[in-house]
Design a protein around this motif. Sequence first.
Motif, PDB file in Angstrom:
ATOM      1  N   PHE A 197       3.927  12.843  -0.883  1.00 24.39           N
ATOM      2  CA  PHE A 197       3.117  11.807  -0.210  1.00 24.39           C
ATOM      3  C   PHE A 197       3.794  10.843   0.858  1.00 24.39           C
ATOM      4  O   PHE A 197       4.022  10.888   1.947  1.00 24.39           O
ATOM      5  N   PHE A 198       4.442  10.000   0.130  1.00 21.62           N
ATOM      6  CA  PHE A 198       5.049   8.726   0.811  1.00 21.62           C
ATOM      7  C   PHE A 198       6.192   9.118   1.495  1.00 21.62           C
ATOM      8  O   PHE A 198       6.399   8.945   2.864  1.00 21.62           O
ATOM      9  N   PRO A 199       7.089  10.006   1.055  1.00 22.74           N
ATOM     10  CA  PRO A 199       8.149  10.600   1.928  1.00 22.74           C
ATOM     11  C   PRO A 199       7.985  11.536   3.003  1.00 22.74           C
ATOM     12  O   PRO A 199       8.664  11.695   3.912  1.00 22.74           O
ATOM     13  N   PRO A 230       8.226   3.651   2.971  1.00 24.23           N
ATOM     14  CA  PRO A 230       8.844   3.218   1.823  1.00 24.23           C
ATOM     15  C   PRO A 230       8.055   3.195   0.823  1.00 24.23           C
ATOM     16  O   PRO A 230       6.819   2.729   0.869  1.00 24.23           O
ATOM     17  N   VAL A 231       8.397   3.708  -0.363  1.00 28.47           N
ATOM     18  CA  VAL A 231       7.724   3.566  -1.826  1.00 28.47           C
ATOM     19  C   VAL A 231       8.027   2.142  -2.288  1.00 28.47           C
ATOM     20  O   VAL A 231       9.222   1.814  -2.466  1.00 28.47           O
ATOM     21  N   GLY A 232       6.893   1.462  -2.553  1.00 25.73           N
ATOM     22  CA  GLY A 232       7.152   0.330  -3.343  1.00 25.73           C
ATOM     23  C   GLY A 232       6.665  -1.066  -2.854  1.00 25.73           C
ATOM     24  O   GLY A 232       5.799  -1.696  -3.411  1.00 25.73           O
ATOM     25  N   VAL A 241      -4.909   6.578  -4.626  1.00 27.80           N
ATOM     26  CA  VAL A 241      -3.736   6.897  -3.712  1.00 27.80           C
ATOM     27  C   VAL A 241      -3.799   8.186  -3.247  1.00 27.80           C
ATOM     28  O   VAL A 241      -4.469   8.554  -2.340  1.00 27.80           O
ATOM     29  N   ASP A 242      -2.760   9.094  -3.581  1.00 22.72           N
ATOM     30  CA  ASP A 242      -2.874  10.367  -2.954  1.00 22.72           C
ATOM     31  C   ASP A 242      -3.232  11.587  -4.550  1.00 22.72           C
ATOM     32  O   ASP A 242      -3.007  12.704  -3.957  1.00 22.72           O
ATOM     33  N   ASP A 243      -3.923  11.129  -5.396  1.00 21.44           N
ATOM     34  CA  ASP A 243      -4.412  11.885  -6.354  1.00 21.44           C
ATOM     35  C   ASP A 243      -5.778  12.212  -6.078  1.00 21.44           C
ATOM     36  O   ASP A 243      -6.785  11.325  -6.056  1.00 21.44           O
ATOM     37  N   ILE A 266      -1.386  -0.717   1.625  1.00 17.72           N
ATOM     38  CA  ILE A 266      -2.293  -0.755   2.367  1.00 17.72           C
ATOM     39  C   ILE A 266      -2.101   0.291   3.459  1.00 17.72           C
ATOM     40  O   ILE A 266      -3.019   0.794   3.889  1.00 17.72           O
ATOM     41  N   THR A 267      -0.908   0.744   4.009  1.00 19.16           N
ATOM     42  CA  THR A 267      -0.785   1.583   5.053  1.00 19.16           C
ATOM     43  C   THR A 267      -1.181   2.994   4.481  1.00 19.16           C
ATOM     44  O   THR A 267      -1.706   3.914   5.368  1.00 19.16           O
ATOM     45  N   ALA A 268      -0.661   3.303   3.185  1.00 17.84           N
ATOM     46  CA  ALA A 268      -1.227   4.429   2.482  1.00 17.84           C
ATOM     47  C   ALA A 268      -2.716   4.575   2.772  1.00 17.84           C
ATOM     48  O   ALA A 268      -3.253   5.741   2.775  1.00 17.84           O
TER      49      ALA A 268
END
Length: 412
Positions: A140-142, A191-193, A228-230, A199-201
Amino acid sequence: MDEPDAQSFMDRGLLPENLPPIFTSEKLWSHFSVSGTSYGITGKAVGDHAVYNVSKRGGQRRVFAIPHPAFVRDLGLFFEKHWTDLKPLFDKSPGSASRPTMLSAGNRHVRLTPHSDLPELRLRAFSRFKYCLVTDIARFFPSVYTHTLPWAINGKAAAKADKASVSATVFGNRLDFILRNSQAGQTIGIPVGPDTSKITAELLLSAVDENFLSRYPATGRPAYVRHVDDYWVAGNSQEECERHLFHLRLSLREFQLDINESKTKIISTKLVFADDWPFEFDKELIESLGKGRKQKNETLSILAKITEVATTSGDDGIIRHAIRVIDDNRLWDAQWGLLEHFVAQCAVQFPHSFDYVARVIAWRKRRNPGTLDAELWRHVALATIDQNAPLGRDSEVVWALWLLKVLISTES
């Protein structure tokens, strides 16, 4: 605290959460005070991320990305300035368990629902259903396409019609612009972390969820939980869950995302109510250590079972859990001679537990240094550095260096 604070994003939301306590970003904000509340990032201001490679459960790795603080400052200002407009967007995802909460104190500025709360949330949401679709988003993040962020915030049609980064109407373009410039102009990935990414996600996936729900009549929308993405989506039959998967795929593709096929399955709902920790060991461990040295063989047997389960399951998160149980119940003293060698073996065999072990040893060194085998820990720390530094395993190396520092500084 209910609103974002730009300074707090830098002070308590810039660095990865699992760094040794010596790492801090709290003094960076003062360097930007002369800029006031104006954005500082222009078209010529292009940076790149510093990376931090850490261990994950099951022997996997995760790469955190740390943007230059100038970009985090502007992201914080963006959320401050537009929070009144952004906050209602989270309400479009009634099944979200990762809506951000802003904290005015503590280690982080943004808090999400902890994983330990998810089993109860799923039970409450799915108790009347027989089946559950379980899935997540592939990388997801990448894989986030930054241009989809203004789609999520201001609408796809409006964002495509007005792409100006300084647009007052499509203000989501500014978020896209800052993120792209923070990573050498790349449009793929966030970026992850950093807390700004949390918030963006959530903004992006709230829009995905809204699109997903819109594919059903108002009275027939599925029950789901997303962290999150789960995703967990309930159904009364396997066929119904298959339809949910089809609709979720379509909604994700609207935002240039896709399902992680390898982690997608339809299972009995009874299997999503329980956590996957071996809690049966907790009581045994607490009782054994509470009895003192007379039960050393019993304790050793329980510790052996825990390491066996961690090894056979390939899940060294179980080791972290066991260390936490001992620590939370303050059970180190009675059998420290045994437990010291147990946590040493954990550090050697289960890299994901090294940060927990380092904290335990640092605390022991400060509280009761005479009981610590300093030579053992020097050997463990140096061997960890020798083995992991050439492989780019940053988390093990920095925690081992921090442990050495603690050992040396408390001896001098």
